[in-house]
Structure formats: structure tokens, C-alpha cells
Design a protein around this motif. Structure first.
Motif, PDB file in Angstrom:
ATOM      1  N   ARG A   3      62.893  37.307  42.720  1.00  0.00           N
ATOM      2  CA  ARG A   3      63.077  36.818  41.351  1.00  0.00           C
ATOM      3  C   ARG A   3      62.708  37.868  40.301  1.00  0.00           C
ATOM      4  NH1 ARG A   3      59.495  31.725  42.503  1.00  0.00           N
ATOM      5  NH2 ARG A   3      59.307  31.618  40.257  1.00  0.00           N
ATOM      6  N   PRO A  11      69.255  33.439  48.247  1.00  0.00           N
ATOM      7  CA  PRO A  11      68.769  32.923  46.961  1.00  0.00           C
ATOM      8  C   PRO A  11      67.250  32.710  47.010  1.00  0.00           C
ATOM      9  CG  PRO A  11      70.128  31.282  48.101  1.00  0.00           C
ATOM     10  CD  PRO A  11      70.162  32.536  48.916  1.00  0.00           C
ATOM     11  N   ALA A  12      66.637  32.834  45.860  1.00  0.00           N
ATOM     12  CA  ALA A  12      65.178  32.690  45.777  1.00  0.00           C
ATOM     13  C   ALA A  12      64.766  31.270  46.141  1.00  0.00           C
ATOM     14  CB  ALA A  12      64.698  33.025  44.377  1.00  0.00           C
ATOM     15  N   ARG A  21      59.275  37.372  34.484  1.00  0.00           N
ATOM     16  CA  ARG A  21      60.208  38.305  35.126  1.00  0.00           C
ATOM     17  C   ARG A  21      60.188  39.648  34.386  1.00  0.00           C
ATOM     18  NH1 ARG A  21      64.722  35.185  35.556  1.00  0.00           N
ATOM     19  NH2 ARG A  21      64.173  34.698  37.701  1.00  0.00           N
ATOM     20  N   TYR A  35      61.928  28.437  45.693  1.00  0.00           N
ATOM     21  CA  TYR A  35      60.879  28.105  44.724  1.00  0.00           C
ATOM     22  C   TYR A  35      59.800  27.258  45.387  1.00  0.00           C
ATOM     23  CZ  TYR A  35      63.562  30.017  40.874  1.00  0.00           C
ATOM     24  OH  TYR A  35      64.216  30.869  40.035  1.00  0.00           O
ATOM     25  N   SER A  50      59.574  35.552  47.527  1.00  0.00           N
ATOM     26  CA  SER A  50      60.288  34.817  46.481  1.00  0.00           C
ATOM     27  C   SER A  50      60.052  35.463  45.117  1.00  0.00           C
ATOM     28  CB  SER A  50      59.827  33.357  46.455  1.00  0.00           C
ATOM     29  OG  SER A  50      60.328  32.675  45.336  1.00  0.00           O
ATOM     30  N   LEU A  51      58.809  35.834  44.845  1.00  0.00           N
ATOM     31  CA  LEU A  51      58.509  36.492  43.569  1.00  0.00           C
ATOM     32  C   LEU A  51      59.269  37.811  43.443  1.00  0.00           C
ATOM     33  CD1 LEU A  51      54.635  35.939  43.244  1.00  0.00           C
ATOM     34  CD2 LEU A  51      56.469  34.711  42.057  1.00  0.00           C
ATOM     35  N   ASP A  90      58.967  32.158  36.231  1.00  0.00           N
ATOM     36  CA  ASP A  90      60.155  32.949  35.894  1.00  0.00           C
ATOM     37  C   ASP A  90      60.046  33.567  34.500  1.00  0.00           C
ATOM     38  OD1 ASP A  90      61.401  32.587  38.322  1.00  0.00           O
ATOM     39  OD2 ASP A  90      62.646  30.912  37.652  1.00  0.00           O
ATOM     40  N   GLU A 107      58.523  27.270  39.003  1.00  0.00           N
ATOM     41  CA  GLU A 107      59.590  27.713  38.122  1.00  0.00           C
ATOM     42  C   GLU A 107      59.069  28.318  36.824  1.00  0.00           C
ATOM     43  OE1 GLU A 107      59.418  24.749  39.630  1.00  0.00           O
ATOM     44  OE2 GLU A 107      61.166  24.748  40.944  1.00  0.00           O
TER      45      GLU A 107
END
Length: 131
Positions: free
Chosen positions: A113, A63-64, A76, A66, A109-110, A73, A70
Motif C-alpha cells: 500500500r 491486491p493489498a 501513504r 486490509y 500489506s503496508l 492509508d 484502512e
């Protein structure tokens, strides 16, 4: 003539001794299994492309994570060259608050996501990631 025959026999005998010694020495080294040290993604320093690729694939299955970002997002799916300066500043603000050991994981992470980093901050990211 005897000297030539003795010389040839001495060279052959020396070759046999070297061959036997080499086989004995080599056979001792094969009994122990080769142990490859386990590595984790924290040890990737950018010089080993395979390490980076494995870490990217590993990150994609988790899972991402953070980094108090947030609000990013909302971007995206946007291409990296489609950000205006104000939007890029939002990314830069997060980037500049990261500890050095968080810079590369933030990029992962980016990616996980589905967020592309703006072109405007890529030079700064590279400088921080390499430093």
C-alpha cells in the motif's frame, strides 16, 4: 620382484572394481528426477532471505489485504522517521490486535500500500514477527 608386481596388479584390480561399483551406484540415482518441494509464503520464517524476497514480490502482485486498518492509508508515502508519537500509536494499536500469524502479512500489506511503518514501533514489530 614378483610380490611388487602382484601388489600393483591387486591395487589396480581393486581400483577398477571400486570404479565400476561407483558408476553403477551413481547411475541408479540419476534416473529419478529431483523433486523440489513447493513452498508457500506461510512457511517463511525469516531465516531464508530468498523465501522472504519471493514472498515480497508475490505480495506486490496481489491486491493489498486490509487488517481493519484502512485509516493508515492516509500515511501513504510518508517516511518512517516522520511520524509523531500519536500517529505511531495508531500503528501500534493495529499491530497489538493482530494474531501472531498476521504480523508478517500485515507488514507486507503496508509495503504494498506504500505505507512505511513508523520507527517508533519497529522494535515491537520485530519482537512479534520473530515470536
Amino acid at each position: 620382484m614378483n610380490i611388487i608386481v602382484i601388489s600393483i596388479l591387486a591395487i589396480v584390480a581393486l581400483g577398477v572394481v571400486v570404479m565400476i561399483g561407483t558408476r553403477i551406484f551413481d547411475s541408479k540415482g540419476t534416473d529419478e528426477p529431483i523433486v523440489v518441494p513447493a513452498s508457500d509464503c506461510s512457511s517463511c520464517d525469516g531465516t531464508n532471505a530468498k523465501c522472504e524476497q519471493v514472498c515480497q514480490m508475490e505480495a506486490a502482485t496481489k491486491p493489498a489485504e486490509y487488517y481493519d486498518d484502512e485509516e493508515l492509508d492516509a500515511f501513504r508515502g510518508r517516511q518512517s522517521d516522520e511520524y509523531n508519537d500519536e500517529e505511531a500509536a495508531m500503528f501500534a494499536e493495529v499491530l497489538e490486535t493482530l494474531r501472531p500469524d498476521e504480523v508478517r502479512p500485515w507488514s507486507r500489506s503496508l509495503l504494498v500500500r506504500g505505507i512505511n511503518m513508523p520507527d517508533q514501533i519497529k522494535d515491537e514489530f520485530i519482537a512479534l514477527a520473530e515470536g
